[in-house]
Design an enzyme around this catalytic site. Structure first.
Site, mmCIF file in Angstrom:
data_model
loop_
_atom_site.group_PDB
_atom_site.id
_atom_site.type_symbol
_atom_site.label_atom_id
_atom_site.label_comp_id
_atom_site.label_asym_id
_atom_site.label_seq_id
_atom_site.Cartn_x
_atom_site.Cartn_y
_atom_site.Cartn_z
ATOM 1 N N GLY A 23 -27.024 2.443 6.544
ATOM 2 C CA GLY A 23 -27.951 1.334 6.286
ATOM 3 C C GLY A 23 -28.992 1.198 7.387
ATOM 4 O O GLY A 23 -30.183 0.995 7.126
ATOM 5 N N TYR A 27 -8.946 5.919 -0.285
ATOM 6 C CA TYR A 27 -10.423 5.938 -0.237
ATOM 7 C C TYR A 27 -10.967 6.857 -1.330
ATOM 8 O O TYR A 27 -11.918 6.519 -2.035
ATOM 9 C CB TYR A 27 -10.830 6.445 1.145
ATOM 10 C CG TYR A 27 -12.306 6.651 1.389
ATOM 11 C CD1 TYR A 27 -13.129 5.577 1.732
ATOM 12 C CD2 TYR A 27 -12.871 7.923 1.318
ATOM 13 C CE1 TYR A 27 -14.479 5.777 2.007
ATOM 14 C CE2 TYR A 27 -14.225 8.124 1.582
ATOM 15 C CZ TYR A 27 -15.026 7.048 1.923
ATOM 16 O OH TYR A 27 -16.359 7.245 2.182
ATOM 17 N N PRO A 35 -22.699 12.429 0.091
ATOM 18 C CA PRO A 35 -23.005 13.039 1.391
ATOM 19 C C PRO A 35 -21.760 13.691 1.996
ATOM 20 O O PRO A 35 -20.630 13.323 1.679
ATOM 21 C CB PRO A 35 -23.441 11.857 2.262
ATOM 22 C CG PRO A 35 -23.385 10.650 1.401
ATOM 23 C CD PRO A 35 -22.570 10.977 0.194
ATOM 24 N N THR A 36 -22.008 14.641 2.895
ATOM 25 C CA THR A 36 -20.924 15.166 3.738
ATOM 26 C C THR A 36 -20.744 14.203 4.909
ATOM 27 O O THR A 36 -21.270 13.092 4.880
ATOM 28 C CB THR A 36 -21.322 16.552 4.271
ATOM 29 O OG1 THR A 36 -22.624 16.430 4.855
ATOM 30 C CG2 THR A 36 -21.380 17.575 3.153
ATOM 31 N N LYS A 82 -15.200 10.074 23.437
ATOM 32 C CA LYS A 82 -14.159 10.620 24.321
ATOM 33 C C LYS A 82 -14.769 11.454 25.445
ATOM 34 O O LYS A 82 -14.332 11.389 26.594
ATOM 35 C CB LYS A 82 -13.190 11.496 23.509
ATOM 36 C CG LYS A 82 -12.100 10.682 22.841
ATOM 37 C CD LYS A 82 -10.940 11.547 22.393
ATOM 38 C CE LYS A 82 -11.225 12.191 21.079
ATOM 39 N NZ LYS A 82 -10.017 12.775 20.467
ATOM 40 N N ARG A 132 -16.462 21.584 8.932
ATOM 41 C CA ARG A 132 -17.165 20.441 8.335
ATOM 42 C C ARG A 132 -18.674 20.695 8.274
ATOM 43 O O ARG A 132 -19.241 21.357 9.141
ATOM 44 C CB ARG A 132 -16.942 19.163 9.173
ATOM 45 C CG ARG A 132 -15.496 18.695 9.284
ATOM 46 C CD ARG A 132 -14.961 18.126 7.975
ATOM 47 N NE ARG A 132 -13.590 17.656 8.098
ATOM 48 C CZ ARG A 132 -12.508 18.373 7.760
ATOM 49 N NH1 ARG A 132 -12.642 19.589 7.272
ATOM 50 N NH2 ARG A 132 -11.301 17.858 7.890
HETATM 51 N N1 LIG Z 1 -19.949 7.849 7.673
HETATM 52 C C1 LIG Z 1 -19.736 8.946 6.964
HETATM 53 O O1 LIG Z 1 -19.457 10.028 7.508
HETATM 54 C C2 LIG Z 1 -19.836 8.899 5.460
HETATM 55 C C3 LIG Z 1 -19.705 10.107 4.754
HETATM 56 C C4 LIG Z 1 -19.818 10.095 3.362
HETATM 57 C C5 LIG Z 1 -20.039 8.901 2.710
HETATM 58 N N2 LIG Z 1 -20.147 7.740 3.413
HETATM 59 C C6 LIG Z 1 -20.386 6.492 2.668
HETATM 60 O O2 LIG Z 1 -21.628 5.975 3.103
HETATM 61 C C7 LIG Z 1 -21.622 4.556 2.966
HETATM 62 C C8 LIG Z 1 -22.067 3.940 4.287
HETATM 63 O O3 LIG Z 1 -21.141 4.352 5.281
HETATM 64 P P1 LIG Z 1 -21.405 4.051 6.829
HETATM 65 O O4 LIG Z 1 -20.862 5.204 7.568
HETATM 66 O O5 LIG Z 1 -22.780 3.576 7.034
HETATM 67 O O6 LIG Z 1 -20.362 2.838 7.057
HETATM 68 P P2 LIG Z 1 -20.328 1.770 8.221
HETATM 69 O O7 LIG Z 1 -21.195 2.139 9.350
HETATM 70 O O8 LIG Z 1 -18.875 1.518 8.497
HETATM 71 O O9 LIG Z 1 -20.941 0.484 7.531
HETATM 72 C C9 LIG Z 1 -20.241 -0.159 6.509
HETATM 73 C C10 LIG Z 1 -21.123 -1.230 5.963
HETATM 74 O O10 LIG Z 1 -20.435 -1.901 4.893
HETATM 75 C C11 LIG Z 1 -20.460 -3.311 5.159
HETATM 76 N N3 LIG Z 1 -19.233 -3.886 4.587
HETATM 77 C C12 LIG Z 1 -17.955 -3.466 4.798
HETATM 78 N N4 LIG Z 1 -17.103 -4.277 4.132
HETATM 79 C C13 LIG Z 1 -17.867 -5.210 3.501
HETATM 80 C C14 LIG Z 1 -17.571 -6.332 2.683
HETATM 81 N N5 LIG Z 1 -16.310 -6.644 2.353
HETATM 82 N N6 LIG Z 1 -18.598 -7.077 2.220
HETATM 83 C C15 LIG Z 1 -19.876 -6.772 2.543
HETATM 84 N N7 LIG Z 1 -20.222 -5.733 3.308
HETATM 85 C C16 LIG Z 1 -19.233 -4.955 3.788
HETATM 86 C C17 LIG Z 1 -20.522 -3.425 6.673
HETATM 87 O O11 LIG Z 1 -21.004 -4.699 7.050
HETATM 88 P P3 LIG Z 1 -20.768 -5.284 8.561
HETATM 89 O O12 LIG Z 1 -21.701 -4.498 9.469
HETATM 90 O O13 LIG Z 1 -21.154 -6.707 8.479
HETATM 91 O O14 LIG Z 1 -19.326 -5.044 8.877
HETATM 92 C C18 LIG Z 1 -21.495 -2.313 6.991
HETATM 93 O O15 LIG Z 1 -22.826 -2.718 6.755
HETATM 94 C C19 LIG Z 1 -20.205 4.168 2.551
HETATM 95 O O16 LIG Z 1 -20.178 3.915 1.180
HETATM 96 C C20 LIG Z 1 -19.390 5.402 2.903
HETATM 97 O O17 LIG Z 1 -18.259 5.508 2.072
HETATM 98 C C21 LIG Z 1 -20.064 7.716 4.777
#
Ligand SMILES: NC(=O)c1ccc[n+]([C@@H]2O[C@H](COP(=O)([O-])OP(=O)(O)OC[C@H]3O[C@@H](n4cnc5c(N)ncnc54)[C@H](OP(=O)(O)O)[C@@H]3O)[C@@H](O)[C@H]2O)c1
Length: 322
Positions: A20, A144, A171-172, A195, A216
């Site tokens: 985001g 998940y 996405p990966t 780390k 990965r």
């Molecule tokens: N990171 C990766 O490697 C990866 C890989 C593939 C797909 N994805 C997908 O990409 C998307 C974004 O991931 P990200 O890595 O950006 O995750 P992130 O940094 O952990 O951010 C999660 C976001 O979801 C919000 N959130 C969590 N629980 C919530 C709830 N109950 N109500 C409202 N908002 C909520 C959080 O808000 P707060 O900031 O207020 O907590 C935060 O804005 C996800 O759908 C994830 O599954 C991620």
């Protein structure tokens, strides 16, 4: 004929997280937003999307026409292994609430987010978009994985029953500024960066969890953000699309650790703790579908993106999520 151009009101759930914040950066600081578009970025403070009434209220308040749905319970291998039930329930609630509330307020397009780690564990490679439901996911993250797979079921059903163009990207592993750098709960790359930073400071060895052999593909969050904007505006399939670097860009965890060491200028010893789990050996994904649409898309080189991420972490150590 008078053509009335309706504004595109884009609501981004999970707008405060890794992906985001990258979309915010592209939209607000790199001129990625277009005239006639209004962008709103939500965090969990605006609404708990596990609660249907709060979800409806925030959607009614903003009346979006388009949604990028990122909000999710997200975590690395070790957190997934600990709390599969929470990953399943929280994500099922969030996704069902978001998609149903979007439908109720008349959102014309939703782009949700799956992940290559939800694909079947036993599979042929490379993985492509047609293979999501072909067999059980890796046991480490089944909560998940199944919850995310159900988004694809939702999307197909909203199209069949209501003609909605709700789709998803796959996405990966994502990395970049504003990641969760928690060593216990975060993903492999931000965990390694944190780390190595501490090991450097304390003059201790960098301990990499697992054997270092799993492989990965990593995508830089800012590249992913640019691709999200393209999907939102121009990708018109309900079927999901993998957003990934090429198969040839896959790296082993050892290569990733070496790259972190180089990016941070870490001088100490690197050791592998093979008593820790490796997770799925590889998830090699094909980006052939993406390249058919965008043959000239240029990904930031891994070492440059990693250096920028490490620099960001060092500069923002006190406030970074960890
Ligand atoms: N990171 C990766 O490697 C990866 C890989 C593939 C797909 N994805 C997908 O990409 C998307 C974004 O991931 P990200 O890595 O950006 O995750 P992130 O940094 O952990 O951010 C999660 C976001 O979801 C919000 N959130 C969590 N629980 C919530 C709830 N109950 N109500 C409202 N908002 C909520 C959080 O808000 P707060 O900031 O207020 O907590 C935060 O804005 C996800 O759908 C994830 O599954 C991620």
């Amino acid at each position: 004929m008078i053509l009335i151009l309706c504004p595109m009101r884009v609501l981004v759930t999970g707008g405060s997280g890794l992906v985001g914040r990258a979309i915010q950066h592209i939209v607000k600081e790199e001129g990625g937003g277009k005239e006639g578009e209004e962008w709103t970025f939500l965090s969990s403070k605006d609404a708990n999307l596990m609660n249907m009434e709060e979800t409806r209220a925030v959607f009614q308040k903003h009346r979006p026409t388009h949604i990028i749905h990122l909000a999710a319970m997200v975590g690395g291998l070790f957190k997934n292994m600990r709390v599969n039930l929470d990953f399943w329930r929280n994500n099922i609630y969030i996704n069902d609430n978001v998609l149903q509330a979007a439908h109720e307020v008349g959102v014309v397009k939703v782009v949700s987010c799956l992940s290559t780690c939800i694909f079947p564990d036993k599979t042929t490679y490379p993985i492509d978009e047609t293979m999501i439901h072909n067999g059980p996911p890796h046991e480490s993250n089944f909560g998940y994985a199944y919850a995310k797979r159900m988004i694809d079921v939702h999307n197909r059903a909203y199209f069949q029953q209501h003609g909605r163009y709700y789709t998803a990207v796959i996405p990966t592993n994502v990395f970049g500024p504003h990641d969760n750098f928690s060593i216990e709960d975060g993903h492999v790359l931000p965990g390694l960066i944190h780390k190595a930073y501490i090991a450097q400071k304390e003059g201790k060895p960098l301990v990499v969890w697992g054997s270092g052999t799993p492989r990965r593909q990593f995508i830089y969050s800012l590249d992913l953000a640019r691709l999200f904007l393209w999907v939102l505006r121009e990708y018109n399939e309900v079927e999901p699309i993998i957003l990934s670097v090429g198969e040839e860009d896959e790296v082993s965890i050892k290569e990733a650790a070496d790259a972190v060491v180089a990016a941070l200028g870490f001088k100490g010893e690197v050791v592998y703790d093979t008593s820790k789990a490796d997770g799925q050996f590889k998830k090699t994904a094909s980006n052939a579908k993406l390249l058919r649409y965008l043959p000239n898309f240029s990904f930031t080189p891994f070492n440059k993106a990693l250096k920028d991420t490490c620099d960001w972490f060092v500069a923002n150590y006190d406030t970074a999520r960890k």
